[in-house]
Design an enzyme around this catalytic site. Structure first.
Site, short mmCIF file in Angstrom:
data_model
loop_
_atom_site.label_atom_id
_atom_site.label_comp_id
_atom_site.label_asym_id
_atom_site.label_seq_id
_atom_site.Cartn_x
_atom_site.Cartn_y
_atom_site.Cartn_z
N LYS A 5 6.52 -1.62 1.89
CA LYS A 5 5.08 -0.93 2.40
C LYS A 5 3.91 -1.61 1.93
O LYS A 5 3.49 -2.06 1.55
CB LYS A 5 5.11 0.22 1.92
CG LYS A 5 4.18 1.50 2.94
CD LYS A 5 3.77 2.38 2.37
CE LYS A 5 3.90 3.24 3.28
NZ LYS A 5 3.17 2.67 4.41
N LEU A 36 11.25 0.69 7.34
CA LEU A 36 10.55 1.81 5.47
C LEU A 36 11.51 3.02 5.02
O LEU A 36 11.65 3.44 5.60
CB LEU A 36 9.30 2.09 5.66
CG LEU A 36 8.39 2.31 3.98
CD1 LEU A 36 8.13 1.49 3.48
CD2 LEU A 36 6.97 3.07 4.97
N TYR A 83 0.71 -1.20 0.40
CA TYR A 83 -0.21 -0.21 -0.07
C TYR A 83 0.42 0.76 -0.10
O TYR A 83 2.43 1.12 0.36
CB TYR A 83 -0.79 -0.12 1.16
CG TYR A 83 -0.42 0.36 2.20
CD1 TYR A 83 0.27 -0.96 3.42
CD2 TYR A 83 -0.58 1.78 3.20
CE1 TYR A 83 1.34 -0.07 4.12
CE2 TYR A 83 0.09 2.05 4.07
CZ TYR A 83 1.20 1.26 5.01
OH TYR A 83 1.89 1.30 5.97
N GLU A 101 12.83 2.62 14.02
CA GLU A 101 11.82 3.45 12.68
C GLU A 101 10.37 3.62 14.55
O GLU A 101 10.52 3.06 15.42
CB GLU A 101 11.74 3.26 12.18
CG GLU A 101 10.87 1.71 11.56
CD GLU A 101 10.25 2.09 10.11
OE1 GLU A 101 10.37 2.87 9.63
OE2 GLU A 101 10.19 0.81 9.69
N1 PDD Z 1 3.65 4.97 7.12
N2 PDD Z 1 7.47 3.90 8.50
C1 PDD Z 1 6.60 3.21 8.69
C2 PDD Z 1 6.57 2.26 9.13
C3 PDD Z 1 5.31 3.67 8.47
O1 PDD Z 1 4.14 3.52 8.39
C4 PDD Z 1 4.99 5.21 7.32
C5 PDD Z 1 3.78 5.76 6.71
C6 PDD Z 1 6.60 5.96 8.02
C7 PDD Z 1 6.72 6.87 6.82
O2 PDD Z 1 6.78 7.18 5.84
P1 PDD Z 1 6.35 8.58 5.17
O3 PDD Z 1 7.56 9.33 4.97
O4 PDD Z 1 6.05 7.45 3.56
O5 PDD Z 1 4.70 8.58 4.43
C8 PDD Z 1 7.84 4.80 8.09
C9 PDD Z 1 1.62 5.44 6.25
C10 PDD Z 1 1.38 6.76 7.02
C11 PDD Z 1 1.07 4.92 7.06
O6 PDD Z 1 1.08 3.45 7.19
O7 PDD Z 1 -0.23 5.43 8.22
#
Ligand code: PDD
Length: 289
Positions: free
Chosen positions: A149, A205, A35, A181
């Protein structure tokens, strides 16, 4: 407010009421899919190419053939916003799974991936951006391919829920004392004017906002060290912040109940927030955080 009526299903648009899946669906039964969550400000995508590129990297990593090319998907997602007359702050949620097929762990033959996307309003959380948030610390019990993801978010869900039950916003994850993270965001420590964060290995991620933070740090001439920090470094930090498409750049002011420095958002985090607002072209009316 809420979800907009027109959704993307494969490479066509339909009303959200028409979007149904059989219960033998690989996303539902195995979490066999991927996703993206893409931020929108004033009806414009932010870090669009970064998200689309990452979706295709995730697809390749799980051997999933998406039902559109990158260029087709970009056009479809732009059309999704215009079909819904989306002009506010929000997100697009997009997921793609290995399709609908009788339940069997083995990949089904000749089955086309199921993909859908929808648009939702999401105002910026100005109170969090201004005041910062609290976090707890949790063991990182996830699998070894966190750069994908994937829809398999059970460890993330459990960690985030525990944060909430402790009156906190996020859970900072660690593997044997090394901070990786957060449950749904990347995390950073600032010490003596340097930003430290876990390198972009398979353990985290590779956040799209993280990529932007690296760029902002270069512009601000703040050293960006891709060097993991330890749990024991947290309480000595000058600043801690996290980043994600939904949270933006968010100060973390207490961890496990202890304040970080004076317990207020720090100056470097503020500069990065300002850089974010400029980069995302966030309009005047939203400038005060
Ligand atoms: N989550 N690490 C994890 C485990 C995440 O699920 C996310 C983002 C990030 C940050 O990624 P980005 O900067 O590309 O949004 C880091 C999204 C927002 C979610 O699952 O809703």
């Amino acid at each position: 407010m809420g979800i907009y009526p027109i959704v993307l299903s494969q490479n066509r648009f339909t009303h959200q009421d028409n979007l149904t899946y059989p219960f033998e669906e690989r996303g539902l039964q195995f979490g066999d899919g991927i996703y993206e969550v893409i931020r929108i400000y004033d009806g414009q995508f932010y870090l669009f190419t970064e998200h689309v590129d990452r979706l295709f990297r995730s697809a390749e990593a799980i051997k999933l053939q998406l039902p559109f090319s990158k260029e087709e998907l970009k056009d479809l997602l732009q059309d999704l916003l215009s079909q819904n007359n989306m002009e506010k702050d929000g997100i697009v949620y997009l997921q793609a799974t290995r399709g609908s097929a009788p339940r069997d762990h083995v990949f089904p033959g000749g089955v086309i991936a199921n993909a859908y996307a929808y648009v939702k309003d999401l105002p910026r959380n100005l109170a969090n951006l201004e005041n910062g948030v609290s976090a707890i610390i949790k063991d990182d019990i996830r699998w070894k391919k966190c750069y994908i993801k994937s829809l398999n978010l059970l460890p993330n869900v459990l960690a985030k829920q525990e944060a909430k039950e402790n009156g906190c916003y996020e859970a900072i994850l660690h593997e044997e004392g090394i901070v990786t993270e957060c449950s749904s965001s990347n995390v950073y420590l600032i010490k003596n004017g340097h930003i430290y964060t876990h390198p972009a290995t398979k353990r985290i991620l590779h956040g799209c906002v993280r990529m932007a933070v690296e760029r902002f740090a270069a512009e601000l001439q703040v050293p960006f060290e891709e060097e993991a920090f330890k749990l024991t470094d947290i309480l000595d930090a000058d600043e801690i912040f996290l980043s994600s498409s939904t949270s933006e750049i968010l100060p973390v002011v207490t961890v496990d109940g202890s304040p970080i420095a004076d317990g207020k958002p720090g100056e470097f985090t503020r500069k990065l927030q300002e850089a974010y607002r400029e980069d995302a072209n966030i309009s005047e009316r939203q400038l005060t955080i």
